[in-house]
Design an enzyme around this catalytic site. Structure first.
Site, PDB file in Angstrom:
ATOM      1  N   CYS A   1      34.543  59.388  40.872  1.00 59.86           N
ATOM      2  CA  CYS A   1      34.890  58.398  41.895  1.00 59.86           C
ATOM      3  C   CYS A   1      35.360  59.082  43.194  1.00 59.86           C
ATOM      4  O   CYS A   1      35.996  60.127  43.149  1.00 59.86           O
ATOM      5  CB  CYS A   1      35.998  57.434  41.476  1.00 59.86           C
ATOM      6  SG  CYS A   1      35.614  56.471  40.013  1.00 59.86           S
TER       7      CYS A   1
ATOM      8  N   ARG B   1      30.349  62.044  43.946  1.00 57.26           N
ATOM      9  CA  ARG B   1      31.393  61.887  42.934  1.00 57.26           C
ATOM     10  C   ARG B   1      31.170  60.680  42.034  1.00 57.26           C
ATOM     11  O   ARG B   1      31.895  60.495  41.051  1.00 57.26           O
ATOM     12  CB  ARG B   1      32.759  61.755  43.619  1.00 57.26           C
ATOM     13  CG  ARG B   1      33.147  62.959  44.438  1.00 57.26           C
ATOM     14  CD  ARG B   1      34.449  62.703  45.163  1.00 57.26           C
ATOM     15  NE  ARG B   1      35.550  62.648  44.238  1.00 57.26           N
ATOM     16  CZ  ARG B   1      36.345  63.658  43.932  1.00 57.26           C
ATOM     17  NH1 ARG B   1      36.140  64.827  44.495  1.00 57.26           N
ATOM     18  NH2 ARG B   1      37.319  63.512  43.092  1.00 57.26           N
TER      19      ARG B   1
ATOM     20  N   TRP C   1      32.285  55.975  39.652  1.00 57.41           N
ATOM     21  CA  TRP C   1      31.646  56.485  38.447  1.00 57.41           C
ATOM     22  C   TRP C   1      32.321  55.727  37.314  1.00 57.41           C
ATOM     23  O   TRP C   1      33.495  55.929  37.037  1.00 57.41           O
ATOM     24  CB  TRP C   1      31.875  57.988  38.332  1.00 57.41           C
ATOM     25  CG  TRP C   1      31.069  58.651  37.272  1.00 57.41           C
ATOM     26  CD1 TRP C   1      29.792  59.108  37.392  1.00 57.41           C
ATOM     27  CD2 TRP C   1      31.486  58.967  35.935  1.00 57.41           C
ATOM     28  NE1 TRP C   1      29.384  59.675  36.204  1.00 57.41           N
ATOM     29  CE2 TRP C   1      30.392  59.598  35.289  1.00 57.41           C
ATOM     30  CE3 TRP C   1      32.654  58.760  35.208  1.00 57.41           C
ATOM     31  CZ2 TRP C   1      30.453  60.029  33.977  1.00 57.41           C
ATOM     32  CZ3 TRP C   1      32.708  59.188  33.887  1.00 57.41           C
ATOM     33  CH2 TRP C   1      31.612  59.820  33.295  1.00 57.41           C
TER      34      TRP C   1
ATOM     35  N   ASN D   1      41.021  56.324  41.202  1.00 55.31           N
ATOM     36  CA  ASN D   1      40.217  57.316  40.498  1.00 55.31           C
ATOM     37  C   ASN D   1      41.052  57.738  39.293  1.00 55.31           C
ATOM     38  O   ASN D   1      42.176  58.185  39.459  1.00 55.31           O
ATOM     39  CB  ASN D   1      39.966  58.511  41.435  1.00 55.31           C
ATOM     40  CG  ASN D   1      39.091  59.557  40.804  1.00 55.31           C
ATOM     41  OD1 ASN D   1      38.510  59.344  39.745  1.00 55.31           O
ATOM     42  ND2 ASN D   1      38.996  60.707  41.455  1.00 55.31           N
ATOM     43  N   GLY D   2      40.504  57.577  38.091  1.00 55.31           N
ATOM     44  CA  GLY D   2      41.269  57.948  36.896  1.00 55.31           C
ATOM     45  C   GLY D   2      41.090  56.903  35.821  1.00 55.31           C
ATOM     46  O   GLY D   2      40.251  56.003  35.951  1.00 55.31           O
TER      47      GLY D   2
ATOM     48  N   GLU E   1      21.517  78.935  32.445  1.00 53.07           N
ATOM     49  CA  GLU E   1      21.700  78.242  33.719  1.00 53.07           C
ATOM     50  C   GLU E   1      20.381  77.629  34.209  1.00 53.07           C
ATOM     51  O   GLU E   1      20.358  76.508  34.718  1.00 53.07           O
ATOM     52  CB  GLU E   1      22.280  79.230  34.756  1.00 53.07           C
ATOM     53  CG  GLU E   1      22.384  78.733  36.174  1.00 53.07           C
ATOM     54  CD  GLU E   1      23.282  77.506  36.355  1.00 53.07           C
ATOM     55  OE1 GLU E   1      23.921  77.066  35.389  1.00 53.07           O
ATOM     56  OE2 GLU E   1      23.295  76.973  37.478  1.00 53.07           O
TER      57      GLU E   1
ATOM     58  N   LYS F   1      19.897  73.668  34.912  1.00 52.58           N
ATOM     59  CA  LYS F   1      19.436  73.127  36.198  1.00 52.58           C
ATOM     60  C   LYS F   1      18.271  72.171  35.977  1.00 52.58           C
ATOM     61  O   LYS F   1      18.215  71.094  36.553  1.00 52.58           O
ATOM     62  CB  LYS F   1      18.978  74.238  37.155  1.00 52.58           C
ATOM     63  CG  LYS F   1      20.029  75.078  37.775  1.00 52.58           C
ATOM     64  CD  LYS F   1      20.847  74.401  38.868  1.00 52.58           C
ATOM     65  CE  LYS F   1      22.038  73.696  38.297  1.00 52.58           C
ATOM     66  NZ  LYS F   1      23.218  74.438  38.043  1.00 52.58           N
TER      67      LYS F   1
ATOM     68  N   GLU G   1      19.398  68.810  34.105  1.00 53.83           N
ATOM     69  CA  GLU G   1      20.294  67.864  34.779  1.00 53.83           C
ATOM     70  C   GLU G   1      19.647  67.139  35.948  1.00 53.83           C
ATOM     71  O   GLU G   1      20.016  66.004  36.241  1.00 53.83           O
ATOM     72  CB  GLU G   1      21.621  68.519  35.195  1.00 53.83           C
ATOM     73  CG  GLU G   1      21.550  69.475  36.344  1.00 53.83           C
ATOM     74  CD  GLU G   1      22.924  70.002  36.741  1.00 53.83           C
ATOM     75  OE1 GLU G   1      23.900  69.254  36.709  1.00 53.83           O
ATOM     76  OE2 GLU G   1      23.011  71.186  37.083  1.00 53.83           O
TER      77      GLU G   1
ATOM     78  N   HIS H   1      14.538  83.842  15.130  1.00 53.30           N
ATOM     79  CA  HIS H   1      15.418  83.281  14.098  1.00 53.30           C
ATOM     80  C   HIS H   1      15.391  81.754  14.101  1.00 53.30           C
ATOM     81  O   HIS H   1      16.305  81.122  13.585  1.00 53.30           O
ATOM     82  CB  HIS H   1      16.846  83.793  14.284  1.00 53.30           C
ATOM     83  CG  HIS H   1      16.941  85.283  14.191  1.00 53.30           C
ATOM     84  ND1 HIS H   1      16.824  85.956  13.002  1.00 53.30           N
ATOM     85  CD2 HIS H   1      17.087  86.224  15.158  1.00 53.30           C
ATOM     86  CE1 HIS H   1      16.922  87.267  13.237  1.00 53.30           C
ATOM     87  NE2 HIS H   1      17.078  87.446  14.541  1.00 53.30           N
TER      88      HIS H   1
ATOM     89  N   LYS I   1      29.788  64.975  40.526  1.00 56.67           N
ATOM     90  CA  LYS I   1      30.041  66.361  40.922  1.00 56.67           C
ATOM     91  C   LYS I   1      31.337  66.906  40.317  1.00 56.67           C
ATOM     92  O   LYS I   1      31.363  68.020  39.814  1.00 56.67           O
ATOM     93  CB  LYS I   1      30.092  66.427  42.450  1.00 56.67           C
ATOM     94  CG  LYS I   1      30.297  67.808  43.015  1.00 56.67           C
ATOM     95  CD  LYS I   1      29.043  68.628  42.892  1.00 56.67           C
ATOM     96  CE  LYS I   1      29.186  70.009  43.492  1.00 56.67           C
ATOM     97  NZ  LYS I   1      28.146  70.913  42.966  1.00 56.67           N
TER      98      LYS I   1
HETATM   99  O1  M6R Z   1      33.666  72.137  39.733  1.00 59.86           O
HETATM  100  P1  M6R Z   1      33.409  72.967  38.487  1.00 59.86           P
HETATM  101  O2  M6R Z   1      32.787  74.278  38.804  1.00 59.86           O
HETATM  102  O3  M6R Z   1      34.610  73.094  37.633  1.00 59.86           O
HETATM  103  O4  M6R Z   1      32.340  72.118  37.672  1.00 59.86           O
HETATM  104  C1  M6R Z   1      31.933  72.505  36.404  1.00 59.86           C
HETATM  105  C2  M6R Z   1      30.735  71.737  35.947  1.00 59.86           C
HETATM  106  O5  M6R Z   1      31.004  70.360  35.887  1.00 59.86           O
HETATM  107  C3  M6R Z   1      29.527  71.949  36.858  1.00 59.86           C
HETATM  108  O6  M6R Z   1      29.221  73.302  36.989  1.00 59.86           O
HETATM  109  C4  M6R Z   1      28.300  71.195  36.295  1.00 59.86           C
HETATM  110  O7  M6R Z   1      27.884  71.781  35.103  1.00 59.86           O
HETATM  111  C5  M6R Z   1      27.173  71.171  37.327  1.00 59.86           C
HETATM  112  N1  M6R Z   1      26.629  69.858  37.435  1.00 59.86           N
HETATM  113  C6  M6R Z   1      26.062  72.087  37.003  1.00 59.86           C
HETATM  114  O8  M6R Z   1      25.075  72.082  37.972  1.00 59.86           O
END
Ligand code: M6R
Length: 615
Positions: free
Chosen positions: A2, A27, A74, A100-101, A488, A492, A495, A511, A610
């Site tokens: 949020c 957010r 969110w 937010n929360g 990673e 990417k 997501e 394995h 985010k």
């Molecule tokens: O703000 P942060 O680096 O703590 O966030 C961690 C993860 O939420 C963040 O890296 C998430 O995995 C991303 N969406 C990846 O692209």
């Protein structure tokens, strides 16, 4: 999750708040809403879905006022819908709240309020807050006192902003726990509130960040900060150095594409100022580490989530090799669910772009309670992670808006490289200006150029994406320091394009996962000319012999791989310890272009936000 924006001042609050929400939409984008004080009455516009829907609504039904609050949601409690969108308003229409929360005890509070005759208009937990505040106002308290009394009844972590039509000259903001930041922007005769810096950066660089259990009352010209117990707080005013232009998308189609392309510059910014190229010395004063402490250090435990955790896995290789200190990497979300072994000769290093990730913050708290020295690598200056750390190193990536993290990943690896050099220097393993130190510094100095070269090859990756975007499963393989890059790269892809992708250590393929390989399975292998090159080559052969479609990330000039793989993405030859920073870039670009080919919403992928400020 949020995003919250608040404004009080001489300007028209509506465009200013909507503009701020646009910059916070990463957010949460389940719904959005705005409330302004218009001719003494609170006027609200809310709509489900992305901010654009709200903007169209505001165009049809304009708002006009000099004070207001806005929210992008969110969803946690209550479906994404217009009636569940914030702001939430009291039954008499005089008080309005954005939040937010999660109100953990909302069921009990709702029952209590309903028993008093309050009729709820939404399914959200947030709505209890506005009724609680209004109840206190109705008993004669002013909005600050009423908010203070009401929030004391809430369990959980919260960021809240309250506007009361009965006190049209003030906004009240509260922060409790780690539900996300509350930044107060100090302007000339105007004040701003935002969950995150980019929302208000174009208006002011002077900001205060509320700590947990603090609240602020803002008028146009003044702010008063106090604890929830009423103790006045003399808060530090930070001057934010980020450039407002870098928080805008500019000519790029998506923030993610822009942020990928910014990496040569952000890496330069990360290295600059920390490395004295003349003297061959690394300086990290904000880490606050004495040579004695460095010598005593026996272990580093890295805690992080998502992409930041993969950065930590790369950092493990770097720190262990350069500084010869054992490093463990743990997910922030797992760390506190066992009894981690920590002592005073152990440093816990949190890596977090936002500095707000609740699981990482909880891991930090656990480590602090157990007596560890607490460090962080953060991008968001003034964030909670940075503030609770004993020492920190900033990423210098500038604002990262795209939900998929890119430049924070590479700059945080560069930071770990700097930490490794700094530790080695403090422990006497590297001599300032000595040949080994100079070689490392030389490698760092050339890194932005290498990255720039890869970034210049985006067209080839876009063409490759056109050939691959219809596959529904991908396997990413890497070995050694490039194994985390396989993780990673797969993250990417999944997501932002919603394609199933798995990252795997190449040597483990036989394995189990090798059973998955057939002509429908693209296998992306990071196969640079390094110590594990021959091993990776044989993995490529094995994948090929099972009919897989192999895409190799390989070193410029490697002709052997070209004979084996179906597609080769070339990257310049680079020092092994820095190679993940180079090899990840084509994987970021590939994920980006595959998502674009599939018509996915790259910057706002479904179900994600985010900053993950809920467990
Ligand atoms: O703000 P942060 O680096 O703590 O966030 C961690 C993860 O939420 C963040 O890296 C998430 O995995 C991303 N969406 C990846 O692209």
């Amino acid at each position: 999750m949020c995003g919250i924006v608040g404004y009080i001042g001489p300007q028209d609050a509506t465009p200013l708040i909507l503009n701020g929400l646009q910059r916070l939409e990463y957010r949460g984008y389940d719904s959005a809403g705005i409330a302004v004080l218009q001719k003494g009455e609170i006027a609200i516009r809310r709509d489900v879905g992305k901010l654009n829907n709200l903007m169209q609504l505001v165009q049809q039904e304009p708002l006009n006022g000099r004070i207001g609050i806005g929210h992008t949601r969110w969803a946690t409690h209550g479906q994404p819908s217009s009636r569940n969108a914030h702001p939430h308003i009291s039954a008499n229409g005089r008080t309005v709240v954005v939040h937010n929360g999660i109100v953990e005890n909302f069921r009990a509070l709702r029952d209590e309020l309903e028993a008093e005759g309050v009729r709820f208009q939404s399914d959200t937990d947030t709505e209890v807050i506005v009724h609680l505040v209004q109840r206190e106002i109705s008993c004669g308290k002013n909005v600050t006192e009423a908010t203070q009394a009401a929030v004391k009844l809430l369990r959980g972590a919260h960021a809240i902003v309250v506007l009361s039509a009965d006190e049209p000259d003030r906004l009240v903001a509260v922060r409790i726990g780690n539900a996300g930041g509350v930044a107060l922007g100090i302007g000339e005769g105007e004040m701003f509130i935002a969950s995150d810096i980019p929302a208000i950066l174009e208006h002011t660089r002077r900001m205060i960040f509320l700590e947990s259990r603090q609240m602020a009352t803002l008028t146009r010209d003044a702010y008063h900060i106090q604890t929830l117990d009423g103790e006045p707080v003399d808060a530090e005013v930070h001057t934010i150095s980020w450039d407002p232009v870098s928080a805008a998308r500019g000519e790029y189609r998506h923030f993610m594409q822009k942020e990928i392309q910014e990496q040569a510059r952000s890496l330069t910014d990360t290295i600059r100022g920390r490395v004295d190229f003349q003297r061959g010395v690394v300086t990290l004063p904000d880490l606050t580490l004495t040579p004695d402490e460095a010598k005593r250090l026996k272990r580093i435990v890295t805690v992080a989530c998502g992409t930041s955790a993969y950065s930590g896995l790369v950092g493990k290789f770097i720190i262990e090799e350069i500084a010869r200190i054992p490093v463990e990497v743990d997910y922030g979300s797992e760390y506190r669910y066992r009894d981690p072994i920590i002592d005073e000769d152990c440093a816990v290093l949190a890596i977090t772009q936002s500095g707000e990730t609740v699981d990482t913050l909880a891991a930090m708290e656990e480590a602090r309670d157990k007596g560890a020295k607490l460090w962080s690598i953060v991008n968001a200056v003034g964030s909670q992670a940075m503030r609770v750390s004993d020492g920190f190193v900033t990423m210098q990536a500038g604002p990262e808006i795209g939900v998929a993290s890119t430049k924070a990943f590479t700059t945080s690896i560069a930071d770990q490289y700097l930490i490794a050099l700094y530790l080695a220097q403090q422990r006497g393993l590297l001599t300032p200006d000595g040949p080994d130190m100079c070689a490392h510094i030389d490698d760092l100095a050339h890194l932005p150029d290498l990255v720039g070269t890869v970034l210049g090859r985006e067209q080839a990756i876009e063409d490759l994406a056109a050939e691959l975007y219809q596959y529904t499963n991908f396997l990413y393989l890497g070995r050694g320091i490039n194994y985390p890059i396989a993780l990673e790269g797969a993250l990417k892809l999944k997501e932002i394009s919603y394609i199933h992708a798995e990252g795997y250590p190449a040597g483990e393929m036989k394995h189990g996962p090798i059973a998955l390989i057939d002509e429908h399975m693209p296998v992306l292998a990071i196969c640079l000319r390094d110590a594990v090159y021959d091993k990776m080559l044989s993995q490529v052969e094995q994948a090929k012999s099972r009919g897989g479609i192999v895409i190799a990330v390989a070193t410029d000039g490697d002709t052997r791989i070209a004979e084996k793989a179906d597609h080769v993405i070339y990257v310049p030859d680079c020092p092994p310890l820095l190679s993940p920073i180079v090899s990840v870039i084509p994987l970021q670009m590939l994920a980006y272009h595959i998502a674009v080919w599939r018509g996915a919403d790259v910057d706002q992928p479904r179900n994600l936000a985010k900053s993950v400020t809920v467990e």
